[in-house]
Write a protein that holds these residues in place. Sequence first.
Motif, PDB file in Angstrom:
ATOM      1  N   ALA A 248      32.410  53.155  47.868  1.00 57.73           N
ATOM      2  CA  ALA A 248      33.848  52.895  47.974  1.00 57.73           C
ATOM      3  C   ALA A 248      34.268  51.650  47.197  1.00 57.73           C
ATOM      4  O   ALA A 248      35.431  51.513  46.799  1.00 57.73           O
ATOM      5  N   GLU A 249      33.335  50.731  46.953  1.00 60.78           N
ATOM      6  CA  GLU A 249      33.651  49.485  46.262  1.00 60.78           C
ATOM      7  C   GLU A 249      33.243  49.513  44.786  1.00 60.78           C
ATOM      8  O   GLU A 249      33.419  48.520  44.072  1.00 60.78           O
ATOM      9  N   ARG A 250      32.737  50.640  44.318  1.00 59.88           N
ATOM     10  CA  ARG A 250      32.312  50.748  42.918  1.00 59.88           C
ATOM     11  C   ARG A 250      33.518  51.129  42.051  1.00 59.88           C
ATOM     12  O   ARG A 250      33.700  52.268  41.642  1.00 59.88           O
TER      13      ARG A 250
ATOM     14  N   PRO B 280      45.406  41.803  36.096  1.00 58.61           N
ATOM     15  CA  PRO B 280      44.926  41.589  37.468  1.00 58.61           C
ATOM     16  C   PRO B 280      46.007  41.863  38.510  1.00 58.61           C
ATOM     17  O   PRO B 280      45.714  42.352  39.605  1.00 58.61           O
ATOM     18  N   VAL B 281      47.260  41.555  38.166  1.00 54.19           N
ATOM     19  CA  VAL B 281      48.366  41.836  39.084  1.00 54.19           C
ATOM     20  C   VAL B 281      48.502  43.342  39.290  1.00 54.19           C
ATOM     21  O   VAL B 281      48.672  43.821  40.415  1.00 54.19           O
ATOM     22  N   GLY B 282      48.421  44.093  38.207  1.00 48.68           N
ATOM     23  CA  GLY B 282      48.505  45.541  38.309  1.00 48.68           C
ATOM     24  C   GLY B 282      47.355  46.128  39.093  1.00 48.68           C
ATOM     25  O   GLY B 282      47.527  47.063  39.881  1.00 48.68           O
ATOM     26  N   ILE B 283      46.154  45.584  38.895  1.00 58.31           N
ATOM     27  CA  ILE B 283      44.987  46.048  39.650  1.00 58.31           C
ATOM     28  C   ILE B 283      45.193  45.814  41.135  1.00 58.31           C
ATOM     29  O   ILE B 283      44.938  46.685  41.973  1.00 58.31           O
TER      30      ILE B 283
ATOM     31  N   PHE C 178      48.183  48.265  42.366  1.00 53.62           N
ATOM     32  CA  PHE C 178      48.039  49.717  42.327  1.00 53.62           C
ATOM     33  C   PHE C 178      46.655  50.233  42.700  1.00 53.62           C
ATOM     34  O   PHE C 178      46.512  51.398  43.077  1.00 53.62           O
ATOM     35  N   ILE C 179      45.630  49.373  42.615  1.00 54.36           N
ATOM     36  CA  ILE C 179      44.288  49.809  43.000  1.00 54.36           C
ATOM     37  C   ILE C 179      43.903  49.229  44.350  1.00 54.36           C
ATOM     38  O   ILE C 179      43.383  49.929  45.206  1.00 54.36           O
ATOM     39  N   GLY C 180      44.155  47.947  44.533  1.00 54.55           N
ATOM     40  CA  GLY C 180      43.929  47.339  45.845  1.00 54.55           C
ATOM     41  C   GLY C 180      42.514  46.860  46.088  1.00 54.55           C
ATOM     42  O   GLY C 180      42.205  46.372  47.176  1.00 54.55           O
ATOM     43  N   ARG C 181      41.632  46.989  45.109  1.00 56.68           N
ATOM     44  CA  ARG C 181      40.272  46.464  45.191  1.00 56.68           C
ATOM     45  C   ARG C 181      39.955  45.733  43.887  1.00 56.68           C
ATOM     46  O   ARG C 181      40.352  46.186  42.819  1.00 56.68           O
ATOM     47  N   ARG C 182      39.232  44.640  43.981  1.00 59.30           N
ATOM     48  CA  ARG C 182      38.782  43.967  42.773  1.00 59.30           C
ATOM     49  C   ARG C 182      37.660  44.797  42.148  1.00 59.30           C
ATOM     50  O   ARG C 182      36.685  45.153  42.826  1.00 59.30           O
TER      51      ARG C 182
ATOM     52  N   ALA D   2      34.980  37.176  38.561  1.00 58.78           N
ATOM     53  CA  ALA D   2      35.132  36.059  39.496  1.00 58.78           C
ATOM     54  C   ALA D   2      34.772  36.448  40.922  1.00 58.78           C
ATOM     55  O   ALA D   2      34.634  35.576  41.789  1.00 58.78           O
ATOM     56  N   GLY D   3      34.619  37.736  41.192  1.00 63.11           N
ATOM     57  CA  GLY D   3      34.286  38.187  42.539  1.00 63.11           C
ATOM     58  C   GLY D   3      32.830  37.921  42.886  1.00 63.11           C
ATOM     59  O   GLY D   3      31.997  37.636  42.029  1.00 63.11           O
ATOM     60  N   ALA D   4      32.512  38.038  44.166  1.00 63.88           N
ATOM     61  CA  ALA D   4      31.146  37.823  44.639  1.00 63.88           C
ATOM     62  C   ALA D   4      30.270  39.025  44.291  1.00 63.88           C
ATOM     63  O   ALA D   4      30.760  40.134  44.077  1.00 63.88           O
ATOM     64  N   GLY D   5      28.978  38.791  44.229  1.00 64.15           N
ATOM     65  CA  GLY D   5      28.036  39.879  43.995  1.00 64.15           C
ATOM     66  C   GLY D   5      27.901  40.230  42.527  1.00 64.15           C
ATOM     67  O   GLY D   5      28.408  39.541  41.640  1.00 64.15           O
ATOM     68  N   ALA D   6      27.219  41.335  42.264  1.00 61.21           N
ATOM     69  CA  ALA D   6      26.957  41.775  40.888  1.00 61.21           C
ATOM     70  C   ALA D   6      28.257  42.192  40.204  1.00 61.21           C
ATOM     71  O   ALA D   6      29.080  42.904  40.790  1.00 61.21           O
ATOM     72  N   ARG D   7      28.436  41.759  38.959  1.00 63.39           N
ATOM     73  CA  ARG D   7      29.653  42.040  38.200  1.00 63.39           C
ATOM     74  C   ARG D   7      29.279  42.336  36.750  1.00 63.39           C
ATOM     75  O   ARG D   7      28.301  41.796  36.222  1.00 63.39           O
TER      76      ARG D   7
END
Length: 334
Positions: A58-60, A241-244, A247-251, A271-276
Motif C-alpha cells: 500500500a505504501e509502494r 509535492p503539493v499536487g502529490i 491528489f495522492i495523499g502518500r509520499r 526526504a521521507g524515512a526508510g528506503a527511497r
Amino acid sequence: MINRLAVMLLACLVSIGVAVAQPADPLPSWNDGAAKKAIADFVARVTRDGGPDFVPPAERIAVFDNDGTLWCEQPMYFQLAFAIDQVKAMAPKHPEWKQKQPFKALLDKDTKALAESGQKGLLQIVAATHAGMTTDAFSKSVTDWLSTARHPRFERPYNSLIYQPMLELLAYLRANGFKTFIVSGGGVEFMRPWVEKAYGIPPEQVVGSSGVVQFETAKDGKPELMKLAKIEFIDDGAGKPVGINRFIGRRPIFAFGNSDGDLQMLQWTTAGAGARFAGIVHHTDAAREYAYDRQSKFGKLDKALDAAGVAGWTVVDMKQDWKEVFPAKPDAKP
C-alpha cells in the motif's frame, strides 16, 4: 512491441493474484550498468518480506514526470505543438488573431516574436485552445490530433514516441506491488485521454496542471463540464509535492524526472524515512533522440543534475544505459 505486451501482461496477472514466474530480465531494453542495478537492488530491498527495508504494498508509491521522462519533449513540449496546431485550425474564426500577439507571431511563423512572448504568451495560446468547450469535446480534440499529427523529425505519431525502457520499468514496478502515478507539469486533461493505453496508468492516477472547470446544464438539459480560461493549479516545480499531497495523499518512495521542474518532487520523495529512490533521465543521445540539459528551453536540467551528484540519485545516461529508446514503429513489420 512483443516485450511491451509481455511485461504489461505480467503486471496484470500479478495484480489479480496469479502466480507467475518472473522473466529472466524484466528490463531488457536497459544495458547492464549502475542505473539498472540501482533500480533492481532498490525493488529487491523494499519487496523482501521481513527485510530491514521492506515496504508494504500500500505504501509502494512511484511517481513519474511525463515530458522528457516517459515520452519525448523536443523540439517543444508536445502539448504546445497541439496548442499551436489548434490555433492554426481555429484561426479562420478569429480574424483578430492576425494582428494580436502572440497569435500573429504563431500564424506568421515568427519564432523570435513567439519566443519573446514568454510564458504569458504560452498561457494565452493554451487558454484560447483549451477553454470554451466541454471536457468531452476537449478530450476528443486531443485524441483526434494524436491520430493525425506527426513529429517533425521522427515522422510518427507523438504518442508513439514513448520510451521503451520506461515502459518496462513501469511494468516491472507494478509486477512488484507498486502503484504508478504520473505527476507532470502538463495539462491533466491533455494527458488523461491517452496515457492508459500508452503506459498502463489509468486517468485517475494522473496528476497535472489544470484549468478551472465549471458544471453547467446544456440547452438539452444534460449536465456538462465546461472548461474556462482560468488556471486552477500549476503542477510544476514546487507545485509537484503539493499536487502529490493533494491528489495522492502518500509520499512516494520512488520518483523519476528529467528536469529542474522535477527537483522538488525528487527532494520530497527522498526526504521521507526508510528506503527511497530518485532517478533522472539525462538526454545524451543526439542520434537516437536528443542531447540537451543545462541550456535547453524545454526540459532544462541544471540544478537537479547538480543535486543528483550531491545526493547520490541515479542518473540514467540515455546513450549509455538504454539499448532502445522508442518502441518499434506502429506500422513496422515483425
